[in-house]
Design an enzyme around this catalytic site. Structure first.
Site, PDB file in Angstrom:
ATOM      1  N   GLY A  23      62.728  96.915  20.757  1.00 14.96           N
ATOM      2  CA  GLY A  23      63.098  96.287  22.028  1.00 14.96           C
ATOM      3  C   GLY A  23      64.560  95.934  22.074  1.00 14.96           C
ATOM      4  CB  ALA A  24      66.456  94.130  24.660  1.00 14.13           C
ATOM      5  CD  GLU A  25      67.053  89.230  22.230  1.00 18.43           C
ATOM      6  OE1 GLU A  25      67.259  88.696  21.133  1.00 18.43           O
ATOM      7  OE2 GLU A  25      67.857  89.202  23.173  1.00 18.43           O
ATOM      8  CB  ILE A  28      57.664  94.985  15.935  1.00 20.67           C
ATOM      9  CG1 ILE A  28      58.162  93.907  16.910  1.00 20.67           C
ATOM     10  CG2 ILE A  28      56.403  94.526  15.193  1.00 20.67           C
ATOM     11  CD1 ILE A  28      58.237  92.515  16.368  1.00 20.67           C
ATOM     12  CG  ASP A 137      60.336  86.289  27.001  1.00 27.22           C
ATOM     13  OD1 ASP A 137      60.212  86.461  28.233  1.00 27.22           O
ATOM     14  OD2 ASP A 137      60.611  87.216  26.216  1.00 27.22           O
TER      15      ASP A 137
HETATM   16  N1  LIG Z   1      52.557  90.196  14.655  1.00 26.14           N
HETATM   17  C1  LIG Z   1      52.397  91.181  15.513  1.00 26.14           C
HETATM   18  N2  LIG Z   1      51.279  91.955  15.477  1.00 26.14           N
HETATM   19  C2  LIG Z   1      51.114  92.968  16.341  1.00 26.14           C
HETATM   20  N3  LIG Z   1      51.998  93.297  17.306  1.00 26.14           N
HETATM   21  C3  LIG Z   1      53.127  92.565  17.397  1.00 26.14           C
HETATM   22  C4  LIG Z   1      53.385  91.482  16.524  1.00 26.14           C
HETATM   23  N4  LIG Z   1      54.573  90.938  16.841  1.00 26.14           N
HETATM   24  C5  LIG Z   1      55.031  91.654  17.876  1.00 26.14           C
HETATM   25  N5  LIG Z   1      54.187  92.621  18.222  1.00 26.14           N
HETATM   26  C6  LIG Z   1      54.351  93.639  19.298  1.00 26.14           C
HETATM   27  O1  LIG Z   1      55.709  94.001  19.367  1.00 26.14           O
HETATM   28  C7  LIG Z   1      56.260  93.676  20.651  1.00 26.14           C
HETATM   29  C8  LIG Z   1      57.692  93.178  20.497  1.00 26.14           C
HETATM   30  O2  LIG Z   1      57.672  92.012  19.699  1.00 26.14           O
HETATM   31  P1  LIG Z   1      58.396  90.679  20.186  1.00 26.14           P
HETATM   32  O3  LIG Z   1      57.943  90.346  21.554  1.00 26.14           O
HETATM   33  O4  LIG Z   1      58.191  89.642  19.145  1.00 26.14           O
HETATM   34  O5  LIG Z   1      59.910  91.121  20.163  1.00 26.14           O
HETATM   35  P2  LIG Z   1      60.992  91.174  21.344  1.00 26.14           P
HETATM   36  O6  LIG Z   1      62.240  90.707  20.751  1.00 26.14           O
HETATM   37  O7  LIG Z   1      60.495  90.504  22.551  1.00 26.14           O
HETATM   38  O8  LIG Z   1      61.150  92.615  21.718  1.00 26.14           O
HETATM   39  P3  LIG Z   1      61.679  93.048  23.168  1.00 26.14           P
HETATM   40  O9  LIG Z   1      63.130  93.139  23.012  1.00 26.14           O
HETATM   41  O10 LIG Z   1      60.929  94.303  23.395  1.00 26.14           O
HETATM   42  O11 LIG Z   1      61.316  91.990  24.161  1.00 26.14           O
HETATM   43  C9  LIG Z   1      55.310  92.653  21.250  1.00 26.14           C
HETATM   44  O12 LIG Z   1      55.332  92.721  22.643  1.00 26.14           O
HETATM   45  C10 LIG Z   1      53.979  93.047  20.643  1.00 26.14           C
HETATM   46  O13 LIG Z   1      53.379  94.072  21.421  1.00 26.14           O
HETATM   47 MG   LIG Z   2      58.718  90.136  23.431  1.00 24.49          MG
END
Ligand SMILES: Nc1ncnc2c1ncn2[C@@H]1O[C@H](COP(=O)(O)OP(=O)(O)OP(=O)(O)O)[C@@H](O)[C@H]1O
Ligand SMILES: [Mg+2]
Length: 223
Positions: A23-25, A28, A137
């Site tokens: 993702g942007a941030e 995973i 968020d």
């Molecule tokens: N512990 C976990 N188990 C399974 N899936 C996960 C887990 N943590 C995150 N994810 C999946 O990975 C995605 C991205 O993780 P997260 O929301 O924590 O990061 P993000 O920084 O928001 O990424 P983005 O920049 O895409 O918003 C989540 O929307 C979820 O679908």
């Molecule tokens: Mg997220």
């Protein structure tokens, strides 16, 4: 037995890992570690940000996320257990939740199932707000529904304790915005059932928060 190892260097390069989302941030990864399937969240460098600011943000969000994931679980909100954090490399190792993003499920599920999931989403947010915690968020991509239909919340890098009515109002406003932008055709049903769940948990405390969320919407901020 799993345990937390604060400061332990996870050496991301050496792990057997599979990129799940980028993702942007953050990125995973699904990793095999200590004989189990875990999720590794990594906040990489953002080259367009000032180096020191970027490092500070990544450090504080990693630290906050780790603390808040653990704290909200004590309130009864399902979150992945954190096993290890490597602050200097901006890594968190936590349980991998086998399931689907609520966002994806909402686009393929029956109205009845969506209503049930939204009620649960509202209950989880209500539970956090009742303990003066905001998610920061609250979108449908930050909820994962496991194979038993249990909902888990993730992405706590912007979560805060000691939340005011204004902060809770912002959370509810962001949730509404997420429904409007991501689930346009279902937004009314989704909002209504989320509010049902939220009010169920919050009782009289819901009204000032929802009134504030409407005011925030009128102010036209946080779009
Ligand atoms: N512990 C976990 N188990 C399974 N899936 C996960 C887990 N943590 C995150 N994810 C999946 O990975 C995605 C991205 O993780 P997260 O929301 O924590 O990061 P993000 O920084 O928001 O990424 P983005 O920049 O895409 O918003 C989540 O929307 C979820 O679908
Ligand atoms: Mg997220």
């Amino acid at each position: 037995m799993a345990h937390r190892r604060t400061g332990h260097n996870l050496e991301a390069q050496t792990l057997k890992k599979q990129l799940l989302t980028l993702g942007a941030e953050s990125a995973i990864y699904k990793v095999e570690y200590w004989g189990r399937t875990l999720a590794l969240k990594w906040r990489p460098i953002k080259p367009y940000l000032h180096n020191e600011i970027d490092k500070l943000l990544r450090t504080s969000r990693t630290s906050r996320e780790c603390k808040m994931l653990t704290f909200v679980r004590t309130l009864g909100v399902p979150t992945p257990a954190v096993y290890s954090v490597d602050i200097s490399n901006h890594l968190i190792l936590m349980d991998f939740i086998e399931g689907q993003q609520f966002k994806q499920l909402a686009s393929v599920s029956s109205k009845k199932r969506i209503t049930t999931l939204c009620r649960e989403f509202g209950k989880l947010l209500g539970t956090m707000h009742m303990s003066d915690v905001v998610h920061g968020d609250p979108t449908t991509s930050n909820a994962v529904v496991d194979t038993q239909s249990k909902m888990w919340l993730v992405d706590f890098g912007l979560a805060e304790k000691n939340a005011t009515i204004e902060m809770k109002g912002v959370d509810m406003h962001l949730l509404r915005r997420a429904y409007e932008t991501t689930h346009w055709d279902l937004q009314e049903t989704m909002l209504e059932s989320t509010m049902d769940g939220y009010i169920d948990i919050s009782g009289d405390n819901a009204e000032p928060v929802l009134t504030r969320a409407n005011k925030i919407r009128e102010r036209g901020r946080y779009h």
